[in-house]
Design an enzyme around this catalytic site. Structure first.
Site: not given
Ligand code: AMP
Length: 410
Positions: A40, A367
């Site tokens: 991230r 996900g």
């Protein structure tokens, strides 16, 4: 509606507040918190590099975990500042407050191209409450708001929506970062009028989590492939037996309606015709799966649970995926966390990568499918992997995300 991006505006010397998604997995090692996966942080580098090059003075706001308004030391963003400095190759100042005098002073010290990371915004309960006074403190002194946190865009919090509204109200621009722009492009524009055949692969635990996505995609897809525990609720709807598989009996009607809609619209809708099954048992008082085997039947035997799609289904899915020009995949085909039941998910991952190598556009809707591709070392062999979980699903459902809606229209 298209939104302004950092490419559309002048940044030189401007005070920018950028909301990023640094909710990274961490673990304690020798009394220190260590980042396990920096994906991230890396994902924001293009946005940060562009803003640095263009001379913005950048304050970064982010959340980590769920501290619920308390200063929980293990959820401090300090290790992220160090990690980011290493990745971007320049100092990153860190302020252990996200609002108040210390934060304002740290931001005021920034030079053109300088970076400051504020402490976890969720140390304040006002963040999730979207408290206007707290948003006002965060937005103080800011000329431009940049949102690059797609993964948090489905939440109307102070640092996603509150600040944007305040800055817009005083005539400031609120724009998408490059990561946000790519998410909107792939999950939005590319799927609006996909090149055909358009094949959608959906898996995961529950029909209830994904029925709105299924319903919307039934209007766009040529084929929908269903795996995961979801498939067993569809089996119930078809009058098949499911043994002890994870099902939602109260969602059988919803599943039946989806099957009817697929038939009406001429959408091919496939559920697995064979499965890997295992017997749930208790060993030493703990739940475990006993022997597993291929069940070459549409029905699951009474004492068994379906835990993955079977080899024949994986082969059928591969054939369909091979003919696709656009692929959207969300959700694993089985309990892939247990390597005995990861074969179906891995086979689908490989099929998607092969189709991509042959020119198909593959979009991975966030996900666990992203986790599965990364586990298999295949993350770089698809066209796009979303960084959002809940946000991707809500966006695919066709919902307006509050964090996106708050940005300035082009
Ligand atoms: P989701 O978050 O809805 O994409 O669901 C992901 C979860 O679904 C993973 O943790 C999987 O272990 C679980 N899952 C997939 N297939 C099955 C299955 N056949 N039975 C039970 N859980 C499953």
């Amino acid at each position: 509606m298209a939104k302004l991006t950092i490419n559309d505006i002048d940044l030189r010397g401007k005070r920018v507040l950028a909301r990023v998604d640094y909710n990274v997995p961490m673990a304690e090692q020798d009394g220190m918190m260590v980042i396990n996966d920096d994906t991230r942080i890396r994902a924001t580098l293009p946005t940060l590099r562009l803003m640095i090059e263009r001379g913005a003075r950048i304050t970064l706001a982010a959340h980590l975990g769920r501290p619920k308004g308390e200063r929980v030391p293990s959820m401090s963003l300090r290790p992220v500042a160090d990690k980011l400095a290493g990745l971007i190759g320049q100092p990153v100042a860190f302020c252990d407050r996200c609002v108040g005098q210390a934060a304002e002073d740290a931001a005021a010290k920034l030079e053109d191209g300088g970076l400051l990371l504020l402490e976890n915004v969720r140390y304040h309960a006002e963040e999730e409450a979207n408290d206007p006074a707290f948003a006002g403190q965060l937005a103080k002194g800011t000329d431009i708001f940049v949102n690059d946190a797609f993964g948090a865009a489905h939440r109307a919090h102070a640092s996603t929506v509150g600040v944007a509204n305040l800055i817009a109200a005083r005539g400031g621009q609120c724009v998408a970062g490059l990561l946000m722009e790519r998410e909107l492009q792939f999950l939005g524009d590319e799927l609006e009028s996909p090149e055909r055949p358009f094949v959608v692969i959906l898996g995961g635990a529950k029909v209830s989590d994904k029925i709105k996505v299924i319903d919307r995609l039934l209007e766009k897809a040529d084929t929908i492939l269903i795996g995961g525990a979801m498939a067993y609720t569809f089996k119930l709807a078809k009058g098949l037996t499911v043994g002890k598989s994870l099902v939602e009996p109260d969602k059988v009607d919803v599943a039946r309606a989806a099957l009817d809609k697929a038939a009406e619209r001429g959408v091919q809708f496939l559920i697995p015709t064979d499965n890997i099954i295992a017997e749930p048992t208790e060993i030493d008082g703990k739940f475990a799966f006993g022997d597993h085997r291929v069940n070459d039947s549409e029905n699951i035997p009474v004492d068994f649970e379906g835990v993955d799609i079977g080899p024949k289904s994986a082969e059928v899915f591969r054939g369909v995926v091979a003919g696709a020009r656009t692929i959207l995949w969300n959700g694993p085909m089985g309990i892939f966390e247990d390597e005995r039941f990861a074969g179906g998910t891995f086979a689908v991952a490989k099929s998607v990568c092969e189709a991509t190598a042959n020119g198909a556009k593959s979009i991975i809707g966030g996900g666990d499918s992203v986790k599965a591709l990364n586990n298999a070392g295949l993350g770089d062999q698809v066209t796009f992997m979303s960084t959002g979980g809940g946000a991707s699903l809500e966006f695919l459902e066709g919902k307006a995300l509050p964090g996106v809606a708050a940005l300035t229209d082009k």
